[in-house]
Design a protein around this motif. Structure first.
Motif, PDB file in Angstrom:
ATOM      1  N   PHE A  24       0.838  -1.206   0.000  1.00 21.99           N
ATOM      2  CA  PHE A  24       0.000   0.000   0.000  1.00 21.99           C
ATOM      3  C   PHE A  24       0.870   1.252   0.000  1.00 21.99           C
ATOM      4  O   PHE A  24       0.605   2.205  -0.732  1.00 21.99           O
ATOM      5  CB  PHE A  24      -0.926   0.013   1.220  1.00 21.99           C
ATOM      6  CG  PHE A  24      -2.241  -0.676   1.015  1.00 21.99           C
ATOM      7  CD1 PHE A  24      -2.308  -1.989   0.599  1.00 21.99           C
ATOM      8  CD2 PHE A  24      -3.421  -0.010   1.267  1.00 21.99           C
ATOM      9  CE1 PHE A  24      -3.524  -2.634   0.430  1.00 21.99           C
ATOM     10  CE2 PHE A  24      -4.646  -0.626   1.099  1.00 21.99           C
ATOM     11  CZ  PHE A  24      -4.696  -1.947   0.682  1.00 21.99           C
ATOM     12  N   ASP A  27       3.285   1.246  -3.561  1.00 24.21           N
ATOM     13  CA  ASP A  27       2.612   1.380  -4.850  1.00 24.21           C
ATOM     14  C   ASP A  27       1.461   2.368  -4.796  1.00 24.21           C
ATOM     15  O   ASP A  27       1.500   3.422  -5.419  1.00 24.21           O
ATOM     16  CB  ASP A  27       2.121   0.005  -5.321  1.00 24.21           C
ATOM     17  CG  ASP A  27       1.600   0.058  -6.738  1.00 24.21           C
ATOM     18  OD1 ASP A  27       2.238   0.695  -7.591  1.00 24.21           O
ATOM     19  OD2 ASP A  27       0.534  -0.528  -6.986  1.00 24.21           O
ATOM     20  N   ASP A  28       0.454   2.043  -4.033  1.00 25.49           N
ATOM     21  CA  ASP A  28      -0.752   2.863  -4.015  1.00 25.49           C
ATOM     22  C   ASP A  28      -0.510   4.240  -3.406  1.00 25.49           C
ATOM     23  O   ASP A  28      -1.046   5.239  -3.876  1.00 25.49           O
ATOM     24  CB  ASP A  28      -1.870   2.149  -3.248  1.00 25.49           C
ATOM     25  CG  ASP A  28      -2.265   0.838  -3.921  1.00 25.49           C
ATOM     26  OD1 ASP A  28      -2.145   0.752  -5.152  1.00 25.49           O
ATOM     27  OD2 ASP A  28      -2.679  -0.086  -3.215  1.00 25.49           O
ATOM     28  N   ASP A  32      -1.701   6.987  -5.984  1.00 17.96           N
ATOM     29  CA  ASP A  32      -3.102   7.313  -5.754  1.00 17.96           C
ATOM     30  C   ASP A  32      -3.210   8.104  -4.452  1.00 17.96           C
ATOM     31  O   ASP A  32      -3.225   7.529  -3.365  1.00 17.96           O
ATOM     32  CB  ASP A  32      -3.935   6.033  -5.672  1.00 17.96           C
ATOM     33  CG  ASP A  32      -5.421   6.294  -5.515  1.00 17.96           C
ATOM     34  OD1 ASP A  32      -5.815   7.465  -5.345  1.00 17.96           O
ATOM     35  OD2 ASP A  32      -6.190   5.315  -5.552  1.00 17.96           O
ATOM     36  N   MET A  35      -5.756   6.958  -1.837  1.00 17.49           N
ATOM     37  CA  MET A  35      -5.663   5.610  -1.280  1.00 17.49           C
ATOM     38  C   MET A  35      -5.503   5.674   0.244  1.00 17.49           C
ATOM     39  O   MET A  35      -4.735   6.469   0.765  1.00 17.49           O
ATOM     40  CB  MET A  35      -4.475   4.871  -1.884  1.00 17.49           C
ATOM     41  CG  MET A  35      -4.323   3.473  -1.403  1.00 17.49           C
ATOM     42  SD  MET A  35      -5.774   2.550  -1.870  1.00 17.49           S
ATOM     43  CE  MET A  35      -5.149   0.939  -1.949  1.00 17.49           C
ATOM     44  N   THR A  37      -3.793   4.389   2.857  1.00 19.70           N
ATOM     45  CA  THR A  37      -2.607   3.571   3.116  1.00 19.70           C
ATOM     46  C   THR A  37      -2.568   3.031   4.544  1.00 19.70           C
ATOM     47  O   THR A  37      -1.735   2.190   4.856  1.00 19.70           O
ATOM     48  CB  THR A  37      -1.324   4.359   2.816  1.00 19.70           C
ATOM     49  OG1 THR A  37      -1.313   5.550   3.613  1.00 19.70           O
ATOM     50  CG2 THR A  37      -1.234   4.725   1.340  1.00 19.70           C
TER      51      THR A  37
END
Length: 86
Positions: A24, A27-28, A32, A35, A37
């Motif tokens: 999380f 990447d996210d 994003d 997101m 996290t």
């Protein structure tokens, strides 16, 4: 690099959560901005525990063959993928 893939067990829930948290954030969290996290730390333990108890799901834990069996002591998370078998 050689990988070892095993079926995750209930005593590895913390490893699954740690892996999800790292993913999380890596990447996210980078790609994003909306997101959440913090989800793995907040809700990951019951989520992965439920998946591990669901006979329709198969959770696999992959790690480099030279990694010690327990994370977070290794300094890097295992790669994890939980796939519903439905």
């Amino acid at each position: 690099m050689n990988m070892v893939i095993t079926e995750a067990s209930m005593d590895q829930v913390a490893e699954l959560v740690a892996s999800a948290q790292a993913l999380f954030l890596e990447d996210d969290g980078r790609h994003d901005p909306l997101m959440d996290t913090g989800w793995p730390q907040r809700d990951g333990t019951p989520y992965y525990a439920d998946l591990l108890q669901d006979k329709a799901c198969l959770c696999l834990l992959a790690r480099r063959s030279d990694d010690p069996p327990q994370w977070p002591d290794t300094g890097s998370p295992p790669q994890t993928r939980c796939i519903p078998a439905r």
